[in-house]
Write an enzyme that holds these catalytic residues in place. Structure first.
Site, PDB file in Angstrom:
ATOM      1  CE  LYS A   1      47.877   3.699  -8.939  1.00 12.36           C
ATOM      2  NZ  LYS A   1      46.705   4.574  -8.699  1.00 12.36           N
TER       3      LYS A   1
ATOM      4  CB  SER B   1      47.999   7.211  -6.068  1.00 14.02           C
ATOM      5  OG  SER B   1      46.994   6.548  -6.818  1.00 14.02           O
TER       6      SER B   1
ATOM      7  CB  SER C   1      44.832   8.321  -8.344  1.00 14.99           C
ATOM      8  OG  SER C   1      45.001   8.611  -6.969  1.00 14.99           O
TER       9      SER C   1
END
Lengths: 505, 99
Positions: A82, A165, A189
């Site tokens: 990420k 997210s 997330s």
């Protein structure tokens, strides 16, 4: 033996690691295969950065290591991070214009630990700006192959969001553009995008994984975790990611790292699964409820017992979280001032004007909203009424979980009230906050939480089952998920059209 | 309790954010929507409850460590300043603050 080159992306992490160890496939060949897939499927918007030279150099080093017979658990296995973890070899943006062109002088601890276990980094994955969002629609960064920000698409239905997210992370795994990836979870997330994209993801106990080099959103909530197709693969990554980092993260817990795979396969006969009534109220859509109920019945078949429990402050988790997280964010994001790194406005009259214009230009709408909420609740005269009150209710929520764990071993429920929604369908920020209801309680309590594919709902979209464990019981949680995955094949299903030619947009 | 446009101006200044008038208006209505759900929190009786900051402190004593105040990293000034918008002779440049 290159016969594997067309189906390398279908292998689990453990199977791939085994093929690498037995030299049936090389790390370079594997890395190249996934790089090619990442480029071929760039329209999904999952990746924001590749550095093929760096990836292939890491892969060659892995092959040299494999040749000596001293391979680590993940040697040669390609993963992607990420874009909230700082990396020396790749740009780091946190999905923000604020960090356009930023190159970190160091690697995050999680990045270093996975590299030490032998993993090869493919690239960086799209996410909501500073991890603030539930649909990955708040990224200000152009995905790989795009000149401007573009939606991250759910591979199960390209007109839907992937969740957030960690949306790019979930898409990369679901579309088989990486065997496993990292994500971060502040209020859901990892678990919510895992649910939306039909994969498995776990957030460990707060303090298990180092936050060093993980760009801070809400320091008392942020945790790193792996996302992969199966619980078994998550266990492999999580074991490599966790462990004390005492000099670099003051919230890192001094607890020895565990092999979370060691208990996989344990019998779950008699496992008490707590089912909180508050997770099955009016807000839960019927299709998600049906899939979750069926998954719970599968557990009963496996010998588990369902126990009704109460988590009475579930609904309060929304205001409590959306006070605490923005308060911490407003403090953390004060470092973006145009002085030491990141964007600086071109025109300004003095220092304060430079700060204000820099931040106005660098931050997106959702980030600005949360900074405003945070600055307000921390401002003189409001701190006690909002921040302190929220921290007190936070303890009551954590205590509610401890009361529930008197009667059960794990807690199960939906990860999200609905399946993935259409791109652009939730423009109202409050509607996004409300949809976080089932993931926020475990986040506030700092408990480990996992989402695993449990079936399908409306539009053929994946539904995730959330499992919440007590502190430090990640092994038990992963085993519970693993046993379910031994008995079902939801985690093996894949979106239609994922052949070598890729998804047609 | 509802926020006013003066509140938005005050908070934006505290947060060092320049907001256009359209942004301020939208922010006002969105923040008031948000604080609508926060009201529920105010009604909770929390007397005698200690605030929880490190969540694991819910079950065990957690000490937030402080390390010794000694330099533990090598001097990486050049590498660290590569990302700075304006640097001169190893110093970060900002607009003049003292006349």
């Amino acid at each position: 033996m290159t016969s594997h080159s067309t189906d390398l992306h279908d292998l689990s992490v453990s199977a791939l690691a085994e093929q690498l160890r037995t030299r049936q496939v090389s790390a370079v060949e594997t890395a190249q295969h996934f790089l090619n897939r990442a480029k071929a499927q760039h329209t999904l918007g999952a990746y924001v950065a590749l550095n093929e030279e760096a990836t292939l150099a890491q892969a060659r080093a892995a092959d040299a290591q494999l040749a000596t017979g001293n391979a680590g658990t993940l040697t040669g296995v390609p993963i992607a991070h990420k874009d909230i973890f700082v990396t020396r070899d790749f740009p780091t943006t946190a999905g923000s214009k604020m960090l356009a062109g930023y190159r970190s002088p160091f690697d995050a601890t999680v990045v270093t630990r996975l590299a030490e276990a032998g993993a090869v980094t493919l690239g960086k994955l799209n996410c909501d700006e500073f991890a603030m969002g539930s649909a990955n629609e708040n990224s200000a960064v152009a995905p790989l192959g795009f000149d401007a920000p573009a939606p991250v698409r759910n591979p199960w239905d390209l007109s839907r969001v992937p969740g957030g997210s960690s949306g790019g992370s979930a898409v990369a795994v679901a579309a088989r553009l990486a065997p496993a990836v990292t994500g971060t979870d502040t209020g859901g997330s990892i678990r919510q995008p895992a649910s939306f994209c039909g994969i498995t993801g776990i957030k460990p106990t707060y303090g298990r994984a180092s936050r060093y080099g993980m760009i801070a959103f809400a320091s008392s909530l942020d945790q790193a975790g792996p996302m992969a197709r199966s619980a078994e693969d998550c266990a492999l990554l999580l074991s490599a990611m966790c462990g004390p980092d005492l000099d670099r993260d003051s919230t890192s817990l001094d607890r020895p790292v565990e092999n979370f795979g060691a208990t996989l396969g344990n019998d779950i006969a008699g496992l008490r699964i707590g089912v909180p009534a508050e997770f099955f109220g009016d807000g839960l859509s019927v299709d998600v409820r049906a899939a979750v109920d069926a998954a719970l019945q599968e557990y009963v078949k496996l010998g588990a017992k369902l126990v009704p429990i109460a988590l009475p402050r579930t609904e309060l988790s929304i205001p409590v979280y959306y006070i605490l997280a923005p308060a911490e964010a407003s403090s953390n994001l004060s470092r973006f001032d145009g002085v030491k790194f990141g964007h600086r406005a071109k025109d300004y009259v003095d220092l304060v004007d430079m700060y204000k214009k820099t931040r106005a230009e660098g931050f997106g709408d959702e980030v600005k909203r949360r900074i405003m909420i945070g600055a307000y609740v921390l401002s003189e005269g409001y701190y006690d009424a909002y921040y302190l009150q929220a921290q007190k209710i936070r303890r009551m929520i954590a205590d509610d979980f401890q009361a529930a764990f008197q009667h059960c071993d794990v807690i199960a429920g939906p990860a999200a009230p609905t399946v993935a929604w259409q791109l652009g369908a939730k423009s109202d920020p409050l509607a996004n906050y409300l949809a976080d209801i089932y993931t926020l309680p475990a986040s506030l309590a700092g408990l480990p939480g996992l989402s695993l594919p449990a079936g399908f709902g409306a539009g053929g979209m994946p539904v995730g089952l959330q499992l919440i464990g007590n502190y430090f019981r990640e092994g038990q949680l992963l085993n519970a998920a693993h046993r379910f995955q031994q008995a079902t094949d939801f985690h093996l299903r894949q979106p239609a059209g994922l052949g070598p030619q890729g998804l047609a947009l | 309790m509802a926020l006013t446009s003066q509140d938005i101006e005050r908070i934006a200044n505290l947060a060092r954010l320049e907001l256009s008038s359209t942004e301020s208006e939208r922010m006002l209505s969105q923040l008031n929507d948000f604080f609508g759900i926060v009201e529920k929190m105010q009604a909770v009786d929390t007397s005698g409850v200690a605030p929880l900051s490190h969540p694991v402190a819910a079950i065990e004593d957690v000490q937030l460590r402080l390390r010794e105040d000694i330099a533990s990293e090598p001097n990486n000034r050049e590498a660290n300043q590569l990302n700075a918008p304006a640097v001169e002779r190893g110093l970060f440049l900002v607009p003049k603050v003292i006349e």
